[in-house]
Design an enzyme around this catalytic site. Structure first.
Site, PDB file in Angstrom:
ATOM      1  N   HIS A  71       0.853  -1.184   0.000  1.00  0.00           N
ATOM      2  CA  HIS A  71       0.000   0.000   0.000  1.00  0.00           C
ATOM      3  C   HIS A  71       0.887   1.231   0.000  1.00  0.00           C
ATOM      4  CE1 HIS A  71      -3.095   2.872   1.115  1.00  0.00           C
ATOM      5  NE2 HIS A  71      -3.936   1.978   0.659  1.00  0.00           N
TER       6      HIS A  71
ATOM      7  N   ASP B 115      -8.003  -5.220  -0.161  1.00  0.00           N
ATOM      8  CA  ASP B 115      -8.525  -6.022  -1.267  1.00  0.00           C
ATOM      9  C   ASP B 115      -8.161  -7.496  -1.163  1.00  0.00           C
ATOM     10  OD1 ASP B 115      -9.823  -3.969  -2.601  1.00  0.00           O
ATOM     11  OD2 ASP B 115      -7.948  -3.258  -3.467  1.00  0.00           O
TER      12      ASP B 115
HETATM   13  N1  CMC Z   1       4.296  -7.501  -4.997  1.00  0.00           N
HETATM   14  C1  CMC Z   1       5.646  -7.460  -5.112  1.00  0.00           C
HETATM   15  N2  CMC Z   1       6.401  -6.373  -4.911  1.00  0.00           N
HETATM   16  C2  CMC Z   1       5.762  -5.248  -4.557  1.00  0.00           C
HETATM   17  C3  CMC Z   1       4.361  -5.199  -4.392  1.00  0.00           C
HETATM   18  C4  CMC Z   1       3.632  -6.387  -4.631  1.00  0.00           C
HETATM   19  N3  CMC Z   1       2.291  -6.388  -4.489  1.00  0.00           N
HETATM   20  N4  CMC Z   1       3.989  -3.941  -4.043  1.00  0.00           N
HETATM   21  C5  CMC Z   1       5.119  -3.229  -3.977  1.00  0.00           C
HETATM   22  N5  CMC Z   1       6.188  -3.998  -4.292  1.00  0.00           N
HETATM   23  C6  CMC Z   1       7.610  -3.605  -4.252  1.00  0.00           C
HETATM   24  C7  CMC Z   1       7.975  -2.761  -5.453  1.00  0.00           C
HETATM   25  O1  CMC Z   1       8.456  -3.578  -6.517  1.00  0.00           O
HETATM   26  C8  CMC Z   1       9.049  -1.881  -4.867  1.00  0.00           C
HETATM   27  O2  CMC Z   1      10.241  -2.643  -4.767  1.00  0.00           O
HETATM   28  P1  CMC Z   1      11.690  -1.931  -4.928  1.00  0.00           P
HETATM   29  O3  CMC Z   1      11.772  -0.920  -3.820  1.00  0.00           O
HETATM   30  O4  CMC Z   1      12.660  -3.035  -4.834  1.00  0.00           O
HETATM   31  O5  CMC Z   1      11.659  -1.292  -6.293  1.00  0.00           O
HETATM   32  C9  CMC Z   1       8.563  -1.598  -3.443  1.00  0.00           C
HETATM   33  O6  CMC Z   1       7.771  -2.753  -3.113  1.00  0.00           O
HETATM   34  C10 CMC Z   1       7.725  -0.349  -3.288  1.00  0.00           C
HETATM   35  O7  CMC Z   1       6.645  -0.428  -4.228  1.00  0.00           O
HETATM   36  P2  CMC Z   1       6.063   0.801  -5.044  1.00  0.00           P
HETATM   37  O8  CMC Z   1       5.405   0.289  -6.265  1.00  0.00           O
HETATM   38  O9  CMC Z   1       7.126   1.851  -5.182  1.00  0.00           O
HETATM   39  O10 CMC Z   1       5.003   1.322  -3.995  1.00  0.00           O
HETATM   40  P3  CMC Z   1       3.782   2.251  -4.322  1.00  0.00           P
HETATM   41  O11 CMC Z   1       3.467   2.962  -3.075  1.00  0.00           O
HETATM   42  O12 CMC Z   1       4.072   3.088  -5.531  1.00  0.00           O
HETATM   43  O13 CMC Z   1       2.620   1.229  -4.750  1.00  0.00           O
HETATM   44  C11 CMC Z   1       0.813  -0.275  -4.619  1.00  0.00           C
HETATM   45  C12 CMC Z   1       1.614   0.807  -3.896  1.00  0.00           C
HETATM   46  C13 CMC Z   1      -0.449  -0.581  -3.823  1.00  0.00           C
HETATM   47  C14 CMC Z   1       0.386   0.240  -6.005  1.00  0.00           C
HETATM   48  C15 CMC Z   1       1.674  -1.549  -4.768  1.00  0.00           C
HETATM   49  O14 CMC Z   1       2.031  -2.041  -3.497  1.00  0.00           O
HETATM   50  C16 CMC Z   1       0.988  -2.638  -5.598  1.00  0.00           C
HETATM   51  O15 CMC Z   1       1.113  -2.644  -6.823  1.00  0.00           O
HETATM   52  N6  CMC Z   1       0.265  -3.609  -4.927  1.00  0.00           N
HETATM   53  C17 CMC Z   1      -0.502  -4.615  -5.643  1.00  0.00           C
HETATM   54  C18 CMC Z   1      -1.833  -4.028  -6.107  1.00  0.00           C
HETATM   55  C19 CMC Z   1      -2.810  -3.853  -4.967  1.00  0.00           C
HETATM   56  O16 CMC Z   1      -3.022  -4.749  -4.161  1.00  0.00           O
HETATM   57  N7  CMC Z   1      -3.452  -2.680  -4.934  1.00  0.00           N
HETATM   58  C20 CMC Z   1      -4.505  -2.372  -3.955  1.00  0.00           C
HETATM   59  C21 CMC Z   1      -4.102  -1.290  -3.018  1.00  0.00           C
HETATM   60  S1  CMC Z   1      -5.240  -1.165  -1.615  1.00  0.00           S
HETATM   61  C22 CMC Z   1      -6.748  -0.660  -2.306  1.00  0.00           C
HETATM   62  C23 CMC Z   1      -6.744   0.773  -2.639  1.00  0.00           C
HETATM   63  O17 CMC Z   1      -7.045   1.583  -1.752  1.00  0.00           O
HETATM   64  O18 CMC Z   1      -6.450   1.120  -3.771  1.00  0.00           O
END
Ligand code: CMC
Length: 429
Positions: free
Chosen positions: A307, A364
């Protein structure tokens, strides 16, 4: 003396005010940065940028705290009805009995949609994604109610538009479902609760008197409350930015629905179940999925994990996990996908990669399991999220409008070609 932040640019020092929120969170107010220094800030994904000062939802990602207007999500999910929470988010206070009666009455009397909208539904192909239908239908409401365009911001028109949207969205969501199942649409029944009426329109058929199951009604009430607001997330920011151009509420929320649809946001609830089903179908060890999620050359992510703000735990996920257990037990459903989800959570939470990055199950991860148990098809999951998030979008749109916030218009750092002369077609390489 009030706190300030100092920035040194090209040898010159500038001072900017520091703001403190009511929960002691700090922000550097750079609203005059460009005017005084000529510089802008660069923050892709707005990871460090506050877009507004808001009095609606407080979220502390480090400690897993979520409050609507000061009330904890745990208490609201346990004790409130979705309509009370909707009122709270939109008007700022919990309603007294009289206010709640008026609110419920007004919502109940706007639940029908114009008969012409049936013709829109008829035109959608069978199997059309319900989020596409919902977003289009909500935008089209503005054509039936032109007073929503409201350039004078008349409070009566705004009030009616807010109530109409809350009233009509379940009707449209249920019609989208009926379209894909081929079953006849059901007209709203105004003696039922908001959630009960939605259930009646989803699962009722004209030949039978639909009985609202209190277990399902209570589970949906809780799920809607848990989803009702989440401060400046992707879809809410979209609603505020679209609304900041003075676009009407229907169009602003339609854009919010489109933003919510993506699998990184609300669409994750559909993606989680699809992932869990794929794990089950393939029968490969869970570790191989975890390894794929960690592999930077593989685009696969563990859906339902991570998240932007919660880095310890998502309080909504805790409540939902327990609710999933309760609902499945009460309905006597034994879902093997729930076992896979629990095992996957166990493996991921003990994996260095996930621990180091603060990746925990989010809202989710478990919500789809409840929706499945309630008989809701996978492509309707994000529609359920949208129904829950609606009062939050409306409350945020109202706050933005009342504060007369400026049009949302970020800047950029241009990295393209510098000026060059036009080359005629025949002279181009
Ligand atoms: N699986 C594997 N690696 C992950 C995941 C995941 N689900 N989420 C984040 N990472 C890794 C990412 O690769 C990065 O690694 P590194 O630092 O080595 O490059 C690190 O964790 C930080 O991730 P980020 O993408 O920079 O974080 P963000 O804040 O931009 O993204 C997120 C947040 C929710 C989009 C992401 O965690 C994600 O894609 N999760 C899966 C989709 C999901 O479940 N979304 C629902 C969110 S809750 C409902 C809502 O309110 O929307």
């Amino acid at each position: 003396m009030s706190e300030t932040a100092r920035i040194i640019l090209e040898g010159q020092e500038y001072e900017f005010p520091v703001l403190t929120g009511s929960e002691n969170e700090k922000a550097i107010d750079i609203s005059k940065l460009r005017g005084t220094t000529g510089y802008i800030t660069l923050d892709p994904g707005f990871k460090n940028t506050g877009s507004t000062q808001s009095g609606i939802t407080y979220l502390d990602g480090e400690n897993g705290v979520l409050r609507y207007r000061g009330y904890s999500i745990e208490e609201l999910a346990e004790k409130a009805s979705f309509m009370e929470v909707a009122y709270l988010l939109i008007y700022g206070e919990l309603p007294n009995k009289e206010q709640l009666d008026y609110f419920n009455d007004s919502i109940t009397h706007h639940t029908l949609v114009h008969e012409n909208m049936k013709r829109f539904f008829e035109a959608f192909p069978l199997g059309a994604h319900p989020m596409g239908m919902l977003s289009s239908m909500v935008a089209s409401l503005s054509t039936f109610y032109p007073e929503s365009q409201n350039p004078n911001r008349d409070i009566t028109d705004i009030e009616k538009t807010m109530h109409r949207l809350i009233a009509k969205m379940p009707t449209l969501a249920a019609q989208a479902y009926k379209h894909n199942t081929g079953l006849p649409t059901m007209y709203p029944k105004n003696d039922l609760s908001y959630v009960g009426n939605f259930m009646h329109m989803m699962w009722g058929v004209p030949s039978e008197d639909y009985k609202v199951d209190p277990v399902i009604e209570s589970a949906l009430n809780k799920l809607f409350i848990l989803h009702a607001d989440h401060e400046q997330n992707c879809s809410t920011s979209t609603v505020r930015v679209v609304g900041s151009s003075q676009a009407n509420l229907y169009s602003s929320v339609s854009a919010g629905i489109a933003a919510l649809w993506g699998p990184l946001h609300g669409g994750a609830n559909q993606a989680v179940i699809e992932m869990l089903e794929a794990i089950r179908a393939e029968g490969t060890p869970l570790q191989s999925w975890i390894d794929r999620a960690k592999d930077k050359t593989d685009s696969f992510r563990l859906m339902g994990f991570g998240h932007r703000v919660y880095k310890n735990f998502d309080p909504r996920a805790r409540i939902i996990k327990k609710a999933a257990d309760d609902v499945l037990a009460q309905l006597g459903v034994n879902d093997p996908v729930l076992d896979i989800a629990k095992q996957l959570e166990e493996v991921a939470l003990n994996d260095e990669y996930f621990v180091q990055r603060g990746l925990y199950p989010n809202v989710d991860f478990y919500s789809g399991i409840i929706y499945r148990a309630l008989g809701i098809p996978t492509d309707m999951f994000t529609v359920m999220f949208a129904l829950g998030r609606l009062p939050g979008w409306i409350g945020q749109w109202k706050e933005m409008t009342e504060n007369r916030e400026p049009i949302g218009r970020p800047r950029q750092v241009y990295t393209g070609a510098t000026q060059r002369a036009f080359v005629a077609l025949n002279d181009r390489a």
